[in-house]
Design a protein around this motif. Structure first.
Motif, PDB file in Angstrom:
ATOM      1  N   GLY A  73       0.813  -1.215   0.000  1.00 56.17           N
ATOM      2  CA  GLY A  73       0.000   0.000   0.000  1.00 56.17           C
ATOM      3  C   GLY A  73       0.843   1.260   0.000  1.00 56.17           C
ATOM      4  O   GLY A  73       2.039   1.233   0.268  1.00 56.17           O
ATOM      5  N   THR A  74       0.185   2.360  -0.289  1.00 55.95           N
ATOM      6  CA  THR A  74       0.872   3.633  -0.489  1.00 55.95           C
ATOM      7  C   THR A  74       1.666   4.064   0.747  1.00 55.95           C
ATOM      8  O   THR A  74       2.878   4.286   0.674  1.00 55.95           O
ATOM      9  CB  THR A  74      -0.179   4.729  -0.804  1.00 55.95           C
ATOM     10  OG1 THR A  74      -1.118   4.186  -1.727  1.00 55.95           O
ATOM     11  CG2 THR A  74       0.464   5.960  -1.382  1.00 55.95           C
ATOM     12  N   MET A  75       0.980   4.176   1.877  1.00 60.69           N
ATOM     13  CA  MET A  75       1.664   4.655   3.085  1.00 60.69           C
ATOM     14  C   MET A  75       2.556   3.569   3.666  1.00 60.69           C
ATOM     15  O   MET A  75       3.591   3.856   4.271  1.00 60.69           O
ATOM     16  CB  MET A  75       0.615   5.108   4.114  1.00 60.69           C
ATOM     17  CG  MET A  75       1.141   6.042   5.179  1.00 60.69           C
ATOM     18  SD  MET A  75       1.853   7.570   4.520  1.00 60.69           S
ATOM     19  CE  MET A  75       3.525   7.470   5.128  1.00 60.69           C
ATOM     20  N   SER A 102       1.002  -9.652   5.812  1.00 57.10           N
ATOM     21  CA  SER A 102      -0.388  -9.965   6.161  1.00 57.10           C
ATOM     22  C   SER A 102      -1.211 -10.314   4.926  1.00 57.10           C
ATOM     23  O   SER A 102      -2.256 -10.950   5.048  1.00 57.10           O
ATOM     24  CB  SER A 102      -1.037  -8.820   6.938  1.00 57.10           C
ATOM     25  OG  SER A 102      -0.887  -7.615   6.237  1.00 57.10           O
ATOM     26  N   ASP A 103      -0.744  -9.913   3.765  1.00 55.40           N
ATOM     27  CA  ASP A 103      -1.410 -10.378   2.544  1.00 55.40           C
ATOM     28  C   ASP A 103      -0.461 -10.283   1.365  1.00 55.40           C
ATOM     29  O   ASP A 103       0.588  -9.641   1.445  1.00 55.40           O
ATOM     30  CB  ASP A 103      -2.702  -9.602   2.256  1.00 55.40           C
ATOM     31  CG  ASP A 103      -2.442  -8.228   1.654  1.00 55.40           C
ATOM     32  OD1 ASP A 103      -1.511  -7.540   2.117  1.00 55.40           O
ATOM     33  OD2 ASP A 103      -3.168  -7.845   0.721  1.00 55.40           O
ATOM     34  N   GLU A 104      -0.848 -10.956   0.309  1.00 53.69           N
ATOM     35  CA  GLU A 104      -0.014 -10.942  -0.898  1.00 53.69           C
ATOM     36  C   GLU A 104      -0.883 -11.171  -2.118  1.00 53.69           C
ATOM     37  O   GLU A 104      -1.916 -11.855  -2.060  1.00 53.69           O
ATOM     38  CB  GLU A 104       1.066 -12.033  -0.797  1.00 53.69           C
ATOM     39  CG  GLU A 104       2.119 -11.992  -1.879  1.00 53.69           C
ATOM     40  CD  GLU A 104       2.805 -10.619  -2.002  1.00 53.69           C
ATOM     41  OE1 GLU A 104       2.276  -9.785  -2.767  1.00 53.69           O
ATOM     42  OE2 GLU A 104       3.838 -10.404  -1.343  1.00 53.69           O
ATOM     43  N   ARG A 105      -0.457 -10.601  -3.207  1.00 48.05           N
ATOM     44  CA  ARG A 105      -1.155 -10.820  -4.472  1.00 48.05           C
ATOM     45  C   ARG A 105      -0.587 -12.094  -5.100  1.00 48.05           C
ATOM     46  O   ARG A 105       0.632 -12.248  -5.203  1.00 48.05           O
ATOM     47  CB  ARG A 105      -0.939  -9.627  -5.400  1.00 48.05           C
ATOM     48  CG  ARG A 105      -1.649  -8.345  -4.942  1.00 48.05           C
ATOM     49  CD  ARG A 105      -0.751  -7.468  -4.088  1.00 48.05           C
ATOM     50  NE  ARG A 105      -1.446  -6.305  -3.529  1.00 48.05           N
ATOM     51  CZ  ARG A 105      -1.439  -5.112  -4.109  1.00 48.05           C
ATOM     52  NH1 ARG A 105      -0.780  -4.909  -5.230  1.00 48.05           N
ATOM     53  NH2 ARG A 105      -2.082  -4.110  -3.559  1.00 48.05           N
ATOM     54  N   TYR A 106      -1.481 -12.993  -5.515  1.00 49.31           N
ATOM     55  CA  TYR A 106      -1.036 -14.280  -6.085  1.00 49.31           C
ATOM     56  C   TYR A 106      -0.732 -14.065  -7.569  1.00 49.31           C
ATOM     57  O   TYR A 106      -1.543 -14.310  -8.450  1.00 49.31           O
ATOM     58  CB  TYR A 106      -2.105 -15.346  -5.870  1.00 49.31           C
ATOM     59  CG  TYR A 106      -1.663 -16.736  -6.265  1.00 49.31           C
ATOM     60  CD1 TYR A 106      -0.641 -17.385  -5.580  1.00 49.31           C
ATOM     61  CD2 TYR A 106      -2.266 -17.399  -7.336  1.00 49.31           C
ATOM     62  CE1 TYR A 106      -0.225 -18.648  -5.954  1.00 49.31           C
ATOM     63  CE2 TYR A 106      -1.864 -18.671  -7.708  1.00 49.31           C
ATOM     64  CZ  TYR A 106      -0.834 -19.286  -7.018  1.00 49.31           C
ATOM     65  OH  TYR A 106      -0.435 -20.549  -7.392  1.00 49.31           O
ATOM     66  N   PRO A 303     -12.077  -7.508  -5.125  1.00 50.64           N
ATOM     67  CA  PRO A 303     -12.646  -6.363  -5.843  1.00 50.64           C
ATOM     68  C   PRO A 303     -11.559  -5.398  -6.319  1.00 50.64           C
ATOM     69  O   PRO A 303     -11.776  -4.620  -7.237  1.00 50.64           O
ATOM     70  CB  PRO A 303     -13.543  -5.695  -4.792  1.00 50.64           C
ATOM     71  CG  PRO A 303     -13.105  -6.230  -3.471  1.00 50.64           C
ATOM     72  CD  PRO A 303     -12.471  -7.561  -3.716  1.00 50.64           C
ATOM     73  N   LYS A 304     -10.401  -5.449  -5.670  1.00 52.31           N
ATOM     74  CA  LYS A 304      -9.271  -4.624  -6.121  1.00 52.31           C
ATOM     75  C   LYS A 304      -8.291  -5.540  -6.834  1.00 52.31           C
ATOM     76  O   LYS A 304      -7.899  -6.572  -6.279  1.00 52.31           O
ATOM     77  CB  LYS A 304      -8.616  -3.973  -4.882  1.00 52.31           C
ATOM     78  CG  LYS A 304      -7.381  -3.149  -5.176  1.00 52.31           C
ATOM     79  CD  LYS A 304      -6.799  -2.574  -3.882  1.00 52.31           C
ATOM     80  CE  LYS A 304      -5.507  -1.838  -4.142  1.00 52.31           C
ATOM     81  NZ  LYS A 304      -4.902  -1.313  -2.906  1.00 52.31           N
ATOM     82  N   PRO A 305      -7.901  -5.222  -8.063  1.00 55.32           N
ATOM     83  CA  PRO A 305      -6.961  -6.109  -8.760  1.00 55.32           C
ATOM     84  C   PRO A 305      -5.604  -6.138  -8.064  1.00 55.32           C
ATOM     85  O   PRO A 305      -5.249  -5.149  -7.418  1.00 55.32           O
ATOM     86  CB  PRO A 305      -6.830  -5.481 -10.153  1.00 55.32           C
ATOM     87  CG  PRO A 305      -7.752  -4.316 -10.198  1.00 55.32           C
ATOM     88  CD  PRO A 305      -8.258  -4.033  -8.825  1.00 55.32           C
ATOM     89  N   ASP A 331      -9.260   9.845  -0.482  1.00 52.80           N
ATOM     90  CA  ASP A 331     -10.344   8.875  -0.724  1.00 52.80           C
ATOM     91  C   ASP A 331     -10.591   7.947   0.471  1.00 52.80           C
ATOM     92  O   ASP A 331     -11.480   7.101   0.438  1.00 52.80           O
ATOM     93  CB  ASP A 331     -10.036   8.040  -1.985  1.00 52.80           C
ATOM     94  CG  ASP A 331      -8.698   7.311  -1.904  1.00 52.80           C
ATOM     95  OD1 ASP A 331      -7.885   7.623  -0.995  1.00 52.80           O
ATOM     96  OD2 ASP A 331      -8.454   6.425  -2.734  1.00 52.80           O
ATOM     97  N   LYS A 332      -9.821   8.109   1.537  1.00 58.29           N
ATOM     98  CA  LYS A 332      -9.999   7.240   2.713  1.00 58.29           C
ATOM     99  C   LYS A 332     -10.865   7.901   3.797  1.00 58.29           C
ATOM    100  O   LYS A 332     -11.089   7.306   4.851  1.00 58.29           O
ATOM    101  CB  LYS A 332      -8.623   6.896   3.331  1.00 58.29           C
ATOM    102  CG  LYS A 332      -7.569   6.391   2.353  1.00 58.29           C
ATOM    103  CD  LYS A 332      -7.560   4.903   2.226  1.00 58.29           C
ATOM    104  CE  LYS A 332      -6.673   4.405   1.103  1.00 58.29           C
ATOM    105  NZ  LYS A 332      -5.244   4.410   1.400  1.00 58.29           N
ATOM    106  N   GLN A 333     -11.292   9.147   3.564  1.00 58.19           N
ATOM    107  CA  GLN A 333     -11.959   9.888   4.658  1.00 58.19           C
ATOM    108  C   GLN A 333     -13.147   9.157   5.253  1.00 58.19           C
ATOM    109  O   GLN A 333     -13.318   9.108   6.471  1.00 58.19           O
ATOM    110  CB  GLN A 333     -12.385  11.269   4.167  1.00 58.19           C
ATOM    111  CG  GLN A 333     -11.211  12.218   3.973  1.00 58.19           C
ATOM    112  CD  GLN A 333     -11.652  13.643   3.656  1.00 58.19           C
ATOM    113  OE1 GLN A 333     -12.846  13.952   3.629  1.00 58.19           O
ATOM    114  NE2 GLN A 333     -10.688  14.505   3.412  1.00 58.19           N
TER     115      GLN A 333
HETATM  116  O1  LIG Z   1      -4.439  -4.164  -1.814  1.00 57.78           O
HETATM  117  C1  LIG Z   1      -3.899  -3.707  -0.860  1.00 57.78           C
HETATM  118  O2  LIG Z   1      -4.236  -2.450  -0.432  1.00 57.78           O
HETATM  119  C2  LIG Z   1      -4.014  -2.032   0.893  1.00 57.78           C
HETATM  120  C3  LIG Z   1      -4.061  -0.508   0.952  1.00 57.78           C
HETATM  121  O3  LIG Z   1      -3.442   0.104  -0.154  1.00 57.78           O
HETATM  122  P1  LIG Z   1      -3.393   1.687  -0.337  1.00 57.78           P
HETATM  123  O4  LIG Z   1      -2.540   1.940  -1.543  1.00 57.78           O
HETATM  124  O5  LIG Z   1      -4.783   2.183  -0.510  1.00 57.78           O
HETATM  125  O6  LIG Z   1      -2.747   2.254   0.888  1.00 57.78           O
HETATM  126  C4  LIG Z   1      -2.777  -2.642   1.463  1.00 57.78           C
HETATM  127  O7  LIG Z   1      -2.653  -2.384   2.809  1.00 57.78           O
HETATM  128  C5  LIG Z   1      -2.784  -4.147   1.241  1.00 57.78           C
HETATM  129  O8  LIG Z   1      -1.671  -4.752   1.858  1.00 57.78           O
HETATM  130  C6  LIG Z   1      -2.769  -4.390  -0.212  1.00 57.78           C
HETATM  131  O9  LIG Z   1      -2.670  -5.730  -0.592  1.00 57.78           O
END
Ligand SMILES: O=C1O[C@H](COP(=O)(O)O)[C@@H](O)[C@H](O)[C@H]1O
Length: 384
Positions: A73-75, A102-106, A303-305, A331-333
Motif C-alpha cells: 500500500g501507499t503509506m 499480512s497479505d499478498e497478491r497471487y 474487488p481490487k486487482p 479517498d480514505k476519509q
Molecule cells: O491491496 C492492498 O491495499 C491495501 C491498501 O493500499 P493503499 O494503496 O490504498 O494504501 C494494502 O494495505 C494491502 O496490503 C494491499 O494488498
C-alpha cells in the motif's frame, strides 16, 4: 388486579436474557485504538518508524527474535522507505528480526504488483547489508512457483506454525472445526517449500531460525530473495515432534508489530468488505469456519486487482502486540471515519455488521493499536 406467577416471570426474564445477550467477538486484541494524525506523509512515516524501531530495540533487549508483519500500500511502502533511510538501522541486529506479510497478491514472483517485491526494494534489500537473513523473510507463495492459490494459502499457515515456537508462544484460539489443515504429511506446492513428513513442527524451546547469517552480502539484488534462496538461517526444521495443532488451536508467531494499510473501502490485508472471510475466527454467529482456512484465506475474486490473493485472518492480526495502521489519501476519509467510530467501541461491542462494512474496525493489537493517518485522509471533523 392480577399478578404474574413467579414461575412465569422467571421464564419471561430468562428468555429475554438469552435473546438479547449477543455473542461476543473472540480473538480480539485488548487495546483501544488511538489516532495519531500528521500533516504530511513524511511526518507520518518518520513518527511511525521511530516507534517501530523503539519497539524492535525493546523486543531484542528482552528476547532473541522479533517478528514483524509488513504491509503493502501507499503509506505502507512509504514508511518502509523511511525506515531503510533511518540512521538507527545500522545499530540493530537484523539477523534477529523475522519479517512476514499480512497479505499478498497471487501473481508471479517478479510481478511489480507483489507486496513483497515492493517491500524488498524499499526496506528488505537495504537491510541485508545490516545483517538481515534472506530466510527470515517469510513470503507468501507466488503463482509461478506454487501449484495453486490453495497451496499458497496453506503453505503460509504452515510457515506460521513452524515459527510459533520462536517467540514466547501464544496460540491463536480457533473456533471448533477450524484446525483441519492436515497436520500429517507436510505441505507442498512450491520449490524449496517442502516440509518433512509425518511429524509436526519441531521448533521447541529456545527458538528457531535465529542464527547469524553465514554469508556476508555486499551487493543486494532481488535475486537474493528468490524462492530457492529463501531457506531460514539456523533452521526451523519440521521434524518428528508434535506441534500442538490440535485442540482448537493453531500456533502462530506472536507478531511484535503488524503494519496495516487500509483501502478506501475499509479493507485491511486482503479482507474485503462484505466478505464472510472477514469474520473467520471471530466466533460471531456469521463466522463461516471453513476447515483449515481460519489462519490464512484464499481470495479468488478480489474487488481490487489483482483478483487472486492470500491473506491472514483477523485472529492472526489480533494476536499481534502492536497494530499500526498507516493511512493516507483523501479517498480514505469515509473509511477512516468508520474506523474511528469503531475505535470508540469496546471490542465486545463489535459485531458482524460493523466488521463486514469496514474490516479495519476488527483489527486491534494486544498491547497497542495506533491509527496513523495523514490529515488529508481524515474528514475535517476528525482532524485534531
Ligand atoms: O491491496 C492492498 O491495499 C491495501 C491498501 O493500499 P493503499 O494503496 O490504498 O494504501 C494494502 O494495505 C494491502 O496490503 C494491499 O494488498
Amino acid at each position: 388486579m392480577w399478578t404474574i406467577p413467579a414461575s412465569l416471570k422467571t421464564c419471561w426474564i430468562s428468555k429475554n436474557t438469552r435473546r438479547f445477550s449477543m455473542p461476543k467477538i473472540q480473538n480480539m486484541g485488548a487495546s483501544t485504538p488511538t489516532l495519531v494524525a500528521h500533516p504530511t506523509r513524511e511526518a507520518l512515516a518518520a513518527d511511525a518508524v521511530t516507534r517501530i524501531l523503539d519497539i524492535i530495540e525493546h523486543v531484542l533487549s528482552e528476547r532473541t527474535i522479533a517478528h514483524i508483519s509488513l504491509t503493502g500500500g501507499t503509506m505502507g511502502i512509504a514508511t518502509l522507505k523511511a525506515w531503510a533511510e533511518n540512521e538507527r538501522v545500522k545499530d540493530i541486529d537484523w539477523s534477529r528480526v523475522h519479517f512476514w506479510f499480512s497479505d499478498e497478491r497471487y501473481v508471479p514472483e517478479r510481478s511489480p504488483e507483489r507486496n513483497d517485491g515492493q517491500a524488498i526494494e524499499a526496506l528488505l534489500a537495504p537491510l541485508l547489508s545490516h545483517g538481515l537473513v534472506v530466510g527470515n523473510v517469510h513470503r507468501m507463495g507466488p503463482s509461478d512457483i506454487f501449484t495453486g492459490l490453495d497451496a499458497a494459502a496453506e503453505h503460509y499457515a504452515f510457515e506460521m506454525r513452524d515459527y510459533a515456537g520462536s517467540a514466547p508462544a501464544v496460540s491463536v484460539q480457533m473456533p471448533e472445526g477450524a484446525t483441519e489443515l492436515p497436520l500429517a504429511g507436510g505441505h507442498g506446492g512450491g520449490a524449496g517449500h517442502e516440509h518433512g513428513g509425518s511429524g509436526g513442527c519441531g521448533c521447541g524451546g529456545g527458538g528457531c531460525g535465529s542464527s547469524a547469517p553465514e554469508q556476508s552480502i555486499e551487493e543486494t539484488t532481488l535475486e537474493d530473495f528468490d524462492a530457492e534462496a529463501a531457506e531460514p538461517a539456523g533452521g526451523c526444521g519440521c521434524g518428528g515432534g508434535g506441534c500442538g495443532g490440535g485442540g482448537g488451536q493453531w500456533p502462530a508467531p506472536v507478531f511484535d508489530i503488524t503494519l496495516l494499510g487500509m483501502g478506501p473501502d475499509g479493507h485491511i490485508a486482503s479482507l474485503f468488505p462484505g466478505r464472510k472471510q472477514v469474520l473467520l475466527g471471530t466466533g460471531l454467529p456469521e463466522d463461516p469456519v471453513e476447515g483449515g482456512k481460519a489462519v490464512t484465506v484464499m481470495v479468488s475474486d478480489s474487488p481490487k486487482p489483482p483478483a487472486e490473493r492470500v491473506s491472514v485472518t483477523l485472529p492472526i492480526i489480533n494476536n499481534s502486540r502492536h497494530v499500526f495502521f498507516l493511512i493516507t489519501g483523501e479517498d480514505k476519509q469515509d473509511a477512516t471515519g468508520r474506523l474511528l467510530a469503531g475505535a470508540k467501541l469496546d471490542a465486545e461491542d463489535l459485531n458482524a455488521e460493523l466488521l463486514l462494512e469496514t474490516p479495519a474496525v476488527g483489527a486491534r493489537g494486544k498491547k497497542q493499536t495506533l491509527i496513523f493517518a495523514t490529515e488529508e485522509s481524515l474528514a475535517p471533523e476528525n482532524r485534531p
